[in-house]
Design a protein around this motif. Sequence first.
Motif, mmCIF file in Angstrom:
data_model
loop_
_atom_site.group_PDB
_atom_site.id
_atom_site.type_symbol
_atom_site.label_atom_id
_atom_site.label_comp_id
_atom_site.label_asym_id
_atom_site.label_seq_id
_atom_site.Cartn_x
_atom_site.Cartn_y
_atom_site.Cartn_z
ATOM 1 N N CYS A 1 -1.622 -13.674 17.518
ATOM 2 C CA CYS A 1 -0.363 -14.387 17.301
ATOM 3 C C CYS A 1 -0.040 -14.522 15.819
ATOM 4 C CB CYS A 1 -0.419 -15.761 17.970
ATOM 5 S SG CYS A 1 -0.390 -15.675 19.782
ATOM 6 N N ALA A 2 -1.056 -14.742 14.992
ATOM 7 C CA ALA A 2 -0.840 -14.912 13.549
ATOM 8 C C ALA A 2 -0.213 -13.671 12.922
ATOM 9 C CB ALA A 2 -2.147 -15.262 12.852
ATOM 10 N N ARG A 3 -0.525 -12.505 13.445
ATOM 11 C CA ARG A 3 0.088 -11.270 12.924
ATOM 12 C C ARG A 3 1.604 -11.323 13.046
ATOM 13 N NH1 ARG A 3 -3.537 -6.079 14.764
ATOM 14 N NH2 ARG A 3 -5.449 -6.743 13.728
ATOM 15 N N PHE A 4 2.090 -11.779 14.174
ATOM 16 C CA PHE A 4 3.538 -11.855 14.394
ATOM 17 C C PHE A 4 4.152 -13.014 13.619
ATOM 18 C CE2 PHE A 4 1.789 -9.589 18.001
ATOM 19 C CZ PHE A 4 2.591 -8.450 18.008
ATOM 20 N N ILE A 5 3.421 -14.108 13.511
ATOM 21 C CA ILE A 5 3.910 -15.247 12.741
ATOM 22 C C ILE A 5 4.082 -14.847 11.276
ATOM 23 C CG2 ILE A 5 3.290 -17.559 11.891
ATOM 24 C CD1 ILE A 5 1.842 -17.928 14.667
ATOM 25 N N ARG A 6 3.135 -14.091 10.729
ATOM 26 C CA ARG A 6 3.224 -13.643 9.334
ATOM 27 C C ARG A 6 4.445 -12.754 9.102
ATOM 28 N NH1 ARG A 6 -2.430 -13.283 10.010
ATOM 29 N NH2 ARG A 6 -3.475 -14.881 8.755
ATOM 30 N N GLU A 7 4.787 -11.957 10.086
ATOM 31 C CA GLU A 7 5.981 -11.115 9.967
ATOM 32 C C GLU A 7 7.261 -11.932 10.069
ATOM 33 O OE1 GLU A 7 6.127 -7.672 12.500
ATOM 34 O OE2 GLU A 7 4.004 -7.254 12.185
#
Length: 187
Positions: free
Chosen positions: A10-16
């Motif tokens: 989830c953090a990958r998408f949040i960072r984007e």
Amino acid sequence: MKAVQITGWCARFIREQVQPGDICIDATMGNGNDTLLLSSLCGKDGHVFAFDIQEAALINTRKRLMEADAPQNYTLLLESHTNIEHYVDPGTVSCITFNLGYLPGGDHTKATHADTSIAALSKSLDLLQKGGLISLCIYSGGDSGFEERNAVLAWLKELNPHKYLVIRSDYYNRPNNPPIPVLIIRQ
């Protein structure tokens, strides 16, 4: 590629998603991991509202933010996420995070429940700006059972496909009821 836990996925998408100056919400503060991530991403000109009903979550999160020297861009609220609409205007939020279940290391009898989680998720939809993201981690089994998981998944399936894109992923070959990561994008 190394193995990715649900929070890392989830953090990958949040960072984007999150940009400096954004308004974000951590609807289930827990130990402050998402609050810290959102705070660092939205920066000094953004703001994070973080909710939890357990004082231990508030204490743990405040400590985590201070130790990480996070920007002073957050409001920690000892309050149910069902009240999120009282803190931000509709259509203004870039990213909202939810981790359903119980506080890691905390009291397992104090867990999220289908009725309040769905109420908070419903209110969150109105708060999202166009292109806004809800990151949802659904934990089930063991202490938390399956009622909340099943109810939330049924609710997600009924969201208007012209307004929201719902992406569900699975840890397909993992035993023991692995968590389910979900992204909701307002179109």
